[in-house]
Scaffold this active site. Sequence first.
Site: not given
Ligand code: FPP
Length: 245
Positions: A19-20, A22, A36, A130, A190
């Site tokens: 998370d994080g 954005g 991302h 893994l 969660l």
């Molecule tokens: C949450 O951050 C993250 C996601 C919803 C997507 C996770 C994706 C990646 C880590 C990149 C792509 C993954 C792979 C496996 C190649 P958020 O966008 O909700 O962040 P925020 O809460 O700060 O807005």
Amino acid sequence: MDRPDRPESCGLHVGLIMDGNGRWARARALPRAEGHRRGADAVRRAVEASPELGITTLTLYAFSADNWRRPADEVATLMRLLESFLVRERKRCLRNGVRLALIGRRDRLSPALIREIEETERTTREGARLYLRLAVDYSARSAILTAAGKLGSERCDESGFLQRVNRACHSDPETPPVDLVIRTSGEQRLSDFLLFESAYAELLFIDTLWPDFDGEDLRRAVEAFRGRERRYGGLPPAETIPAAS
Ligand code: FPP
């Protein structure tokens, strides 16, 4: 009843709520897509660091079933990133003994993405260092409901039901329960991630934003986990009184 824990020699199953992205981008006046993209780099760092930390199963929350609610261009960015990650990382996974699989629904993903998923799963299926599970279009509640629906009037114990939950999300049925769930970015929830599998997981919430996460963060998290006392509802060993004979 058996304790639901497993010997340490089995290796750890770690679940990561990434998370994080954005907020990382916003802090730098960059588009969310850049957050991302940098998040995908952090995925590679976490995967590389895992085996040496005793992690044998790593489940990464890449896209929840509720993430379809995001704007279409952000969803498209995430799907593109996932596809290019699979194409790019396939050979590295093969070299490093990583077996990569997707858990979650597949019927809402594009045919091109499904092709890459199947090719990656096929190429890496012998990986033994893994087991890397990417949770995509994933909902723990849906997996539990599907498993319960298929049970009908049959009975099973917790480990039998875990196998069914694993099957319901297209995972290897023998995937063990989760030992440690880590969520980055300071949020403490969660979000429908591995709810049955995490019944006795230790939870760790860290402030690092996901794109900044690296092997050292993972090492510290595992160290914190190893310092915790897992009691599974029992008493600490020192307070356990032997049963009267
Ligand atoms: C949450 O951050 C993250 C996601 C919803 C997507 C996770 C994706 C990646 C880590 C990149 C792509 C993954 C792979 C496996 C190649 P958020 O966008 O909700 O962040 P925020 O809460 O700060 O807005």
